[in-house]
Write a protein that holds these residues in place. Structure first.
Motif, PDB file in Angstrom:
ATOM      1  N   GLY A 145       0.810  -1.214   0.000  1.00  0.00           N
ATOM      2  CA  GLY A 145       0.000   0.000   0.000  1.00  0.00           C
ATOM      3  C   GLY A 145       0.839   1.257   0.000  1.00  0.00           C
ATOM      4  O   GLY A 145       0.535   2.236  -0.701  1.00  0.00           O
ATOM      5  N   THR A 146       1.935   1.252   0.773  1.00  0.00           N
ATOM      6  CA  THR A 146       2.827   2.417   0.821  1.00  0.00           C
ATOM      7  C   THR A 146       3.480   2.650  -0.537  1.00  0.00           C
ATOM      8  O   THR A 146       3.585   3.796  -1.003  1.00  0.00           O
ATOM      9  CB  THR A 146       3.911   2.202   1.892  1.00  0.00           C
ATOM     10  N   PHE A 147       3.924   1.579  -1.205  1.00  0.00           N
ATOM     11  CA  PHE A 147       4.551   1.720  -2.515  1.00  0.00           C
ATOM     12  C   PHE A 147       3.557   2.269  -3.542  1.00  0.00           C
ATOM     13  O   PHE A 147       3.926   3.090  -4.398  1.00  0.00           O
ATOM     14  CB  PHE A 147       5.096   0.364  -2.985  1.00  0.00           C
ATOM     15  N   ILE A 148       2.311   1.831  -3.468  1.00  0.00           N
ATOM     16  CA  ILE A 148       1.295   2.313  -4.412  1.00  0.00           C
ATOM     17  C   ILE A 148       1.068   3.808  -4.220  1.00  0.00           C
ATOM     18  O   ILE A 148       0.981   4.578  -5.187  1.00  0.00           O
ATOM     19  CB  ILE A 148      -0.016   1.530  -4.233  1.00  0.00           C
ATOM     20  N   ILE A 149       0.990   4.250  -2.949  1.00  0.00           N
ATOM     21  CA  ILE A 149       0.799   5.679  -2.674  1.00  0.00           C
ATOM     22  C   ILE A 149       2.011   6.480  -3.143  1.00  0.00           C
ATOM     23  O   ILE A 149       1.893   7.544  -3.748  1.00  0.00           O
ATOM     24  CB  ILE A 149       0.544   5.912  -1.180  1.00  0.00           C
ATOM     25  N   ALA A 150       3.218   5.958  -2.867  1.00  0.00           N
ATOM     26  CA  ALA A 150       4.443   6.695  -3.181  1.00  0.00           C
ATOM     27  C   ALA A 150       4.678   6.824  -4.676  1.00  0.00           C
ATOM     28  O   ALA A 150       5.095   7.888  -5.159  1.00  0.00           O
ATOM     29  CB  ALA A 150       5.645   6.006  -2.517  1.00  0.00           C
ATOM     30  N   TYR A 151       4.414   5.762  -5.434  1.00  0.00           N
ATOM     31  CA  TYR A 151       4.745   5.774  -6.850  1.00  0.00           C
ATOM     32  C   TYR A 151       3.545   5.932  -7.781  1.00  0.00           C
ATOM     33  O   TYR A 151       3.709   6.243  -8.954  1.00  0.00           O
ATOM     34  CB  TYR A 151       5.486   4.478  -7.219  1.00  0.00           C
ATOM     35  N   GLY A 152       2.354   5.730  -7.244  1.00  0.00           N
ATOM     36  CA  GLY A 152       1.180   5.823  -8.099  1.00  0.00           C
ATOM     37  C   GLY A 152       0.522   7.179  -8.098  1.00  0.00           C
ATOM     38  O   GLY A 152      -0.318   7.466  -8.951  1.00  0.00           O
ATOM     39  N   ASP A 153       0.922   8.054  -7.135  1.00  0.00           N
ATOM     40  CA  ASP A 153       0.308   9.378  -7.034  1.00  0.00           C
ATOM     41  C   ASP A 153       0.881  10.288  -8.113  1.00  0.00           C
ATOM     42  O   ASP A 153       2.028  10.715  -8.048  1.00  0.00           O
ATOM     43  CB  ASP A 153       0.577   9.971  -5.650  1.00  0.00           C
ATOM     44  N   THR A 154       0.089  10.608  -9.104  1.00  0.00           N
ATOM     45  CA  THR A 154       0.546  11.429 -10.232  1.00  0.00           C
ATOM     46  C   THR A 154       0.644  12.905  -9.882  1.00  0.00           C
ATOM     47  O   THR A 154       1.168  13.685 -10.665  1.00  0.00           O
ATOM     48  CB  THR A 154      -0.427  11.280 -11.416  1.00  0.00           C
ATOM     49  N   THR A 155       0.184  13.294  -8.668  1.00  0.00           N
ATOM     50  CA  THR A 155       0.298  14.702  -8.280  1.00  0.00           C
ATOM     51  C   THR A 155       1.677  15.027  -7.742  1.00  0.00           C
ATOM     52  O   THR A 155       2.013  16.193  -7.563  1.00  0.00           O
ATOM     53  CB  THR A 155      -0.736  15.044  -7.188  1.00  0.00           C
ATOM     54  N   ALA A 156       2.481  13.996  -7.469  1.00  0.00           N
ATOM     55  CA  ALA A 156       3.823  14.235  -6.955  1.00  0.00           C
ATOM     56  C   ALA A 156       4.714  14.796  -8.035  1.00  0.00           C
ATOM     57  O   ALA A 156       4.679  14.387  -9.183  1.00  0.00           O
ATOM     58  CB  ALA A 156       4.426  12.925  -6.415  1.00  0.00           C
ATOM     59  N   VAL A 157       5.542  15.750  -7.647  1.00  0.00           N
ATOM     60  CA  VAL A 157       6.444  16.395  -8.593  1.00  0.00           C
ATOM     61  C   VAL A 157       7.877  16.055  -8.211  1.00  0.00           C
ATOM     62  O   VAL A 157       8.292  16.287  -7.080  1.00  0.00           O
ATOM     63  CB  VAL A 157       6.254  17.925  -8.584  1.00  0.00           C
ATOM     64  N   HIS A 158       8.622  15.493  -9.129  1.00  0.00           N
ATOM     65  CA  HIS A 158      10.015  15.157  -8.891  1.00  0.00           C
ATOM     66  C   HIS A 158      10.888  15.984  -9.839  1.00  0.00           C
ATOM     67  O   HIS A 158      10.825  15.829 -11.048  1.00  0.00           O
ATOM     68  CB  HIS A 158      10.265  13.667  -9.121  1.00  0.00           C
ATOM     69  N   ILE A 159      11.679  16.845  -9.272  1.00  0.00           N
ATOM     70  CA  ILE A 159      12.508  17.746 -10.083  1.00  0.00           C
ATOM     71  C   ILE A 159      13.871  17.125 -10.281  1.00  0.00           C
ATOM     72  O   ILE A 159      14.545  16.759  -9.325  1.00  0.00           O
ATOM     73  CB  ILE A 159      12.662  19.121  -9.403  1.00  0.00           C
ATOM     74  N   GLU A 160      14.267  16.997 -11.531  1.00  0.00           N
ATOM     75  CA  GLU A 160      15.587  16.456 -11.851  1.00  0.00           C
ATOM     76  C   GLU A 160      16.273  17.448 -12.789  1.00  0.00           C
ATOM     77  O   GLU A 160      16.203  17.339 -14.003  1.00  0.00           O
ATOM     78  CB  GLU A 160      15.471  15.073 -12.501  1.00  0.00           C
ATOM     79  N   SER A 161      16.933  18.412 -12.167  1.00  0.00           N
ATOM     80  CA  SER A 161      17.529  19.489 -12.947  1.00  0.00           C
ATOM     81  C   SER A 161      18.948  19.168 -13.390  1.00  0.00           C
ATOM     82  O   SER A 161      19.522  19.867 -14.196  1.00  0.00           O
ATOM     83  CB  SER A 161      17.533  20.781 -12.114  1.00  0.00           C
TER      84      SER A 161
END
Length: 405
Positions: free
Chosen positions: A221-237
């Motif tokens: 369940g934790t992995f689904i929340i962490a990786y499935g949430d499309t509202t999360a923004v990951h910046i890779e500059s």
């Protein structure tokens, strides 16, 4: 000549500690006094008490997370190691409040009598810890001709537990710099798995199929929340290679933190929880005192780390404004309450149950983000939250069934 023992020194300073009216807890061939062991009767913890501790834990973690995110991301006061120092030091506050409540509710007693009773009760509770009876003398360093008493044992054991918790906390903040929030959340909450793993050899706890399934579901369940949430923004500059290397290193550090936190819960259960609790309320006496030692150790030592970080420029200290300080206080107090409530769950149940219960806060933090910041949870967030809730229900049924046996 009888060896001197630590038990002649009270936890609360008082001149009456040497009075003949004070009951002393002595070691007999490495074992606690039989009179103390025989008077302790194990009583089941009411389900209502466990439910209340669970609600306080979840609410505390949610408030702590949201307020910390606000003063760091919105107000711009990003001092993670300083926050760690204040947070862990604040674990002494619940004990101080407990002492105040105890004194106010015992005003008919003289101060000397109250101090005597407090120290006797604490020593009796420590004497009920199985590890004190089996490994207490070996854990305590004393001069030749002296024996380690209950308070010596607790101080030594909690020093070890504090080191493990500090490693876990530092791993979280270091990993946050290198890896993504999704990776960190998913990996760190695998501490549930490590709590289960360490419980087998250290607590001799047999994991049922329901417990194992609950642990697996909570991690899924934790992995689904962490990786499935499309509202999360990951910046890779930065370049992909550099980011990939840092992310891998951050994930390794996250794994260290997860192992350390799972070990922390199990060690607290082993070294600071009575195997013969006299009741849910009576057991709080020891839990508050043990947790407070972590706060005292952190407050008296970790400032050296902050000083070094300030000198080398890794984290320079800046005095926060009054408004920022208010939000820091909210975060710290809620965190102290949540951590203490989590330890109460560990005391009343077991590390596996408390770990699965704490994972529930992941889902409720996502709900709080929606209500406070308008971040609408995605379908995977709801799905992961539902799976975590199912995992908790499995653990709750297992715990209720164990309490009835």
């Amino acid at each position: 000549m009888e060896p001197t023992t630590e038990t002649q020194q009270p936890l609360l300073d008082d001149d009456s500690s040497s009075d003949s009216g004070i009951e002393m807890t002595r070691l007999h061939n490495g074992l606690p006094s039989p009179s103390l062991l025989s008077t302790q009767i194990t009583k089941p913890v009411p389900i209502l008490h466990i439910a209340l501790a669970l609600l306080v834990t979840i609410a505390g973690f949610v408030i702590n997370t949201e307020s910390a995110a606000y003063y760091e991301d919105v107000l711009g006061w990003k001092k993670p190691f300083c926050s760690l120092y204040i947070m862990h030091s604040s674990l002494a506050l619940p004990w101080a409040c407990h002492l105040l409540y105890s004194r106010l509710s015992s005003q008919r007693k003289t101060y000397k009598t109250w101090v005597r009773d407090y120290n006797n009760d604490l020593r009796a509770a420590i004497s009920g810890i199985e590890a004190f009876a089996t490994a207490g003398p070996a854990m305590v360093w004393k001069r030749s001709g002296s024996l380690g008493g209950p308070l010596d044992y607790l101080a030594t054991a909690m020093a070890l537990v504090t080191v493990v918790l500090t490693v876990s906390g530092m791993a979280w903040f270091v990993a946050l710099v290198w890896t993504t929030p999704g990776d960190l959340t998913a990996i760190y909450n695998c501490s549930t798995f490590f709590a289960a793993v360490f419980s087998v050899p250290l607590l001799r706890q047999k994991l049922s199929g329901a417990s194992t399934g609950a642990v697996a579901l909570s991690i899924i369940g934790t992995f689904i929340i962490a990786y499935g949430d499309t509202t999360a923004v990951h910046i890779e500059s930065e370049g992909e290679g550099k980011v990939g290397t840092r992310r891998l290193l951050g994930n390794v550090v996250s794994s260290v933190g997860a192992v350390a936190f799972g070990l922390y819960e199990v060690l607290f259960k082993k070294y600071a929880c009575s195997s013969r609790p006299a009741g849910s309320v009576a057991s709080l006496h020891l839990t508050f005192a043990a947790s407070a030692l972590t706060g005292m150790y952190t407050f008296s030592t970790f400032w050296v780390v902050l000083l070094v970080l300030h000198i080398v420029g890794i984290e320079t200290f800046v005095i926060p404004s009054l408004y920022v300080a208010l939000w820091i206080a909210i975060s710290v107090l809620s965190g102290a309450i949540a951590m203490t409530s989590l330890l109460i769950l560990v005391t009343w149940t077991n590390p596996v149950f408390s770990s699965v219960a704490s994972v529930l806060s992941v889902f409720f933090v996502a709900i709080a983000d929606w209500l406070l910041f308008g971040l609408v949870p995605s379908v995977p967030t709801y799905a992961g939250g539902l799976i975590i809730i199912v995992a908790f229900v499995l653990m709750a049924r297992e715990e209720v069934g164990h309490g009835k046996r």
